[in-house]
Design an enzyme around this catalytic site. Sequence first.
Site, PDB file in Angstrom:
ATOM      1  CG  ASP A 128      -0.240  -0.090   2.750  1.00 17.94           C
ATOM      2  OD1 ASP A 128       0.780  -0.960   2.175  1.00 17.94           O
ATOM      3  OD2 ASP A 128      -0.871   0.102   3.310  1.00 17.94           O
TER       4      ASP A 128
ATOM      5  NE  ARG B 268       0.125   3.575   7.034  1.00 16.76           N
ATOM      6  CZ  ARG B 268      -0.925   4.095   5.859  1.00 16.76           C
ATOM      7  NH1 ARG B 268      -0.759   5.987   5.927  1.00 16.76           N
ATOM      8  NH2 ARG B 268      -1.640   3.225   5.419  1.00 16.76           N
ATOM      9  CG  ASP B 269       3.807   1.614  11.996  1.00 15.70           C
ATOM     10  OD1 ASP B 269       2.692   2.492  10.781  1.00 15.70           O
ATOM     11  OD2 ASP B 269       3.526   1.473  13.343  1.00 15.70           O
ATOM     12  CD  GLU B 270      -1.059   0.416   6.476  1.00 24.54           C
ATOM     13  OE1 GLU B 270      -1.147   1.029   7.344  1.00 24.54           O
ATOM     14  OE2 GLU B 270      -2.428  -0.491   6.098  1.00 24.54           O
TER      15      GLU B 270
ATOM     16  CG  ASP C 215      -3.995  -0.158  -0.971  1.00 26.61           C
ATOM     17  OD1 ASP C 215      -5.084  -0.952  -0.404  1.00 26.61           O
ATOM     18  OD2 ASP C 215      -3.775   0.292  -0.697  1.00 26.61           O
TER      19      ASP C 215
ATOM     20  CD1 TRP D 139      -8.495  -3.808   1.106  1.00 30.05           C
ATOM     21  CD2 TRP D 139      -9.920  -3.264   0.236  1.00 30.05           C
ATOM     22  NE1 TRP D 139      -7.656  -2.093   0.955  1.00 30.05           N
ATOM     23  CE2 TRP D 139      -9.182  -2.252   0.677  1.00 30.05           C
ATOM     24  CE3 TRP D 139     -11.796  -2.500  -0.651  1.00 30.05           C
ATOM     25  CZ2 TRP D 139      -9.566  -0.809   0.555  1.00 30.05           C
ATOM     26  CZ3 TRP D 139     -11.776  -1.549  -0.519  1.00 30.05           C
ATOM     27  CH2 TRP D 139     -10.961  -0.295   0.200  1.00 30.05           C
TER      28      TRP D 139
ATOM     29  CD  GLU E 284      -3.237   6.494   3.053  1.00 34.69           C
ATOM     30  OE1 GLU E 284      -2.145   6.834   3.462  1.00 34.69           O
ATOM     31  OE2 GLU E 284      -3.755   5.502   3.248  1.00 34.69           O
TER      32      GLU E 284
ATOM     33  CG  HIS F  25      -0.875   5.361  -0.137  1.00 31.98           C
ATOM     34  ND1 HIS F  25      -0.232   4.641   0.040  1.00 31.98           N
ATOM     35  CD2 HIS F  25      -2.546   4.065   0.088  1.00 31.98           C
ATOM     36  CE1 HIS F  25      -1.119   3.938   1.621  1.00 31.98           C
ATOM     37  NE2 HIS F  25      -2.259   3.747   0.888  1.00 31.98           N
TER      38      HIS F  25
HETATM   39  C1  BGC Z   1      -3.835   1.323   3.618  1.00 30.20           C
HETATM   40  C2  BGC Z   1      -4.991   1.055   2.823  1.00 30.20           C
HETATM   41  C3  BGC Z   1      -5.862  -0.432   2.927  1.00 30.20           C
HETATM   42  C4  BGC Z   1      -6.219  -0.264   3.679  1.00 30.20           C
HETATM   43  C5  BGC Z   1      -7.613  -0.765   3.907  1.00 30.20           C
HETATM   44  C6  BGC Z   1      -4.663   1.436   5.150  1.00 30.20           C
HETATM   45  O1  BGC Z   1      -4.108   1.363   5.507  1.00 30.20           O
HETATM   46  O2  BGC Z   1      -2.667   1.810   3.605  1.00 30.20           O
HETATM   47  O3  BGC Z   1      -4.032   1.061   1.609  1.00 30.20           O
HETATM   48  O4  BGC Z   1      -6.525  -0.760   1.938  1.00 30.20           O
HETATM   49  O5  BGC Z   1      -5.916   0.024   5.150  1.00 30.20           O
HETATM   50  O6  BGC Z   1      -8.294  -0.196   4.213  1.00 30.20           O
END
Ligand code: BGC
Length: 928
Positions: A500, A504-506, A513, A569, A780, A801
């Site tokens: 995504d 960040r911490d993701e 996405d 998703w 984003e 993003h």
């Molecule tokens: C992500 C998104 C993802 C979403 C889910 C977010 O934290 O960065 O791109 O699809 O969460 O809703």
Amino acid sequence: MRTGQGTIAVLFAASLTWLTVVAAVGAGGPQRESRPPTVTVTALRTEYMQNPIGIDAAKPRLSWQLRSEVRGVSQSAYQVRVARSEQDLLAGRRLLWDSGKITSEESIHRPYGGPPIPSETTCYWQVRAWDGRGTPTPWSEVATWETGLLAPGDWTAKWIEPNLPEDLKKSGPSPMLRRDFSLNGTVRRARAYVTSHGLYEIVLNGKRVGDQAFTPGWTSYNKRLQYQTYDVTSLLRRGQNTVGATLGNGWYRGTVMGGRRNVYGEHLALLLQIHVTYADGRDETIGTDEQWKASTGPILMSEIYDGETYDARLEKAGWSEPGYDDRAWTAVSVADRGKDLLVAPQGPPVRRIQELKPVKVFKTPAGDLVADMGQNMVGWVRIEAEGPAGTTLTLRHAEVLDKQGNIYTENLRGAKATARYTLKGGGREVFEPHFTFFGFRYVAVDGYPGELTPAKLTGVVIHSDMPVTGSFETSNPMINQLQHNIAWGQKGNFLDVPTDCPQRDERLGWTGDAQVFARTAAFNMDVAGFFTKWLADLAADQGRDGRVPHVIPDVLGSESRPAGGSAAWGDAAVVIPWTIYLAYGDVAILERQYASMARWVEFERRRAGDDFIWDGDQHFGDWLAYATTLSDYPGATTGKDLIATAFFAHSTDLMERVALVLDKKEDAARYHEQFERTKAAFVREFVTPNARVGENTQTAYVLALHFDLLPENMRARAAERLARDVREWGHLTTGFVGTPYLCHVLARYGYLKEAFLLLNRREYPSWLYPVTQGATTIWERWDGQRPDGSFQDRGMNSFNHYAYGSIGDWMYAVVAGIDIDAAAPGYRHIFIRPQPGGGFTKVGATHETMYGTVGSRWTLENGRFALTVTVPANTRATVTLPSARLADLTESERAVAIGTGITAVRQDKDSVVIDIGSGEYRFSYPMQ
Ligand code: BGC
């Protein structure tokens, strides 16, 4: 046309189908000669790769391209031959497989049809083709593929664990492993097969093995683990040799979103096997075993989100070379970790792709010394410094500057995104991290000894090494910047999995996405292998009930409590394989994913129940849609039940088409019925007799129309409502889910003006608003940074993003007009249907298809429309020229007539439609 010494220009002679070559020969001027048309076969690929090593496909699919300077070239037959050596192949002897002359127009994904190929075997192949007139081409150049270790039993090496007390510490030092070995002969060929739990880097005799990063890549490790194959022939020598490895936490046991650690296991481990063949034919295998030793070294901490800490004083000089004294190192433990999950990579590895120099180094008001890379990029900075031992450099990464001009890191949330290097002293030192990456444009450097100049810093851009396959350029620099931002969004987030965001911490493989962006991605780069790999993980991580996790690989859920099942998703399971099929003509991806796709749609059907309305479940909805009031939750504007039911219908519709491709007639009939019933339910539940859809939002109309959910007689009325809404707002109101199709629907129903209004709008919310703010990637949120410099919610505000970059597909497919025919996918038959407007005077796009380059370039000047079309050999195109009268139309300055590549011409209302074969065509006419 260029002239001059050595330059060859090609003309199409009016009456000849043969080409005329004009060669300028010295001062004597051009001489004319005629020769028969030449067609050659080139660009040989095996499973999308050029001369791959270490693949595990049992029947690799072979693809090639035809090249010719003449028009209308097609293939009528082909012959492939395969041998175990190049000599045998060229002599046509001892062939493993000779397909014989096969009457077929197919030149992509032709399966190898010979006997099974054993492990570690190189196959040499070439192909020739017969053109449309039955003239054979010469044999192509020779290409190869090489098999990896195909069976678990081929692995004689043992899994080893470092067995260091420090190793178990949270974010502790990276273990190093080594072993000396001797080779008693001249090495003719050597391969290293390597994988790990955690990330690895391998060194042989002091030299880094391969140029890949983040190996073994990220898969659902407990179900599929990739190993890499390296040609290490030139790194080995007779006598003493040393192999070394460094391991990093990576995704295996490092921190992932939500502070989870050890998702796949607690201990790092290595599995490595080097197979040497000597010149005299003897074989030797060196593998990981109990003879290896372990220690820690200079990498004190390494985490995907947090960065890396490296102390050069702890380097162990010569550790990966013979003669190093490793008595102080500890013995490793041999572990039983199994080898049956091992797979060869199907997608491209992550590599260092390009380097950027900072555009400037400056001091912020807060006093930080900051380098501006000029581009929001993903990777790291290589920094060189010279200073006393013990000096520590600290590099903090940020995407943007705040109002005051200071680096802004709050949107990184928990990610520390910091690199720390401690100098050992004594001269110039160069640092790069090993097992981490950053998403950044700015890097603040603390503690630099001496003056920090741009020359000391280099931005190293990393991503999955996907060939670039698209270009899109217009007369509008802002739109060109948008295309740039989309492409960089893709570079930054296609890092072994489609993430995504990279900062960040993701940094997770969010399915939604990827679902919205896949089609755009497939224009910009060759993503076939990349998605093939990821979709295998999607299938592997799918829940028992068919639920698709929110992220792939799934690190948010667990076997017992899967986190997934959101509409749009989870539909990635269906939409992406279909997209790959369309873009690359790849039927195998549909075969491979079919069970997964069917399970997802079955999950949707069960959730929808007897009334075919999928309601009441948790979904992300039209994520981050334009919010009308501050209290609006992202995605709240369009009803989630509507979105869920629309996607259920759409995926069902796609399943019917997939089943037809795969000749599963009963399934197709069943999906057909399910689609009809879901459409009827959708209309009953969400559409008024007057064609008002759902909450009257743009996304509601877009989904209903793009997915063909409305009865014919309602469509025009619904489209009119959508267009009116767009005009009234003057902008889009869509989120992740509606955005990709918004302009498609407007253009399809005759509202091209409204579509261009959205594309060209510069104020928030729009695609160009971030461009006006100096964005170099896709944001984003539509308003990540407001005109006054303030930021959106720091909890979710990525500046890299790609999701909203999904407009790219519309720019290629409609503005430039390069589109796929689902009935002849992979650009076997191409639609060229440019739709001029939006004030553009010039638009040009190219796309590298499996067959070669397709191009559409147009200009609109003084009312005259000129279109240059390039069609690759062995494909056909149907060109639609808008607002054209046949009588006014020329092609290469002549009246349009059947012949020289043109096979049909017709006036269709106010357009002229022309069928053409391969070649380049130049159309021109005054627009009506
Ligand atoms: C992500 C998104 C993802 C979403 C889910 C977010 O934290 O960065 O791109 O699809 O969460 O809703």
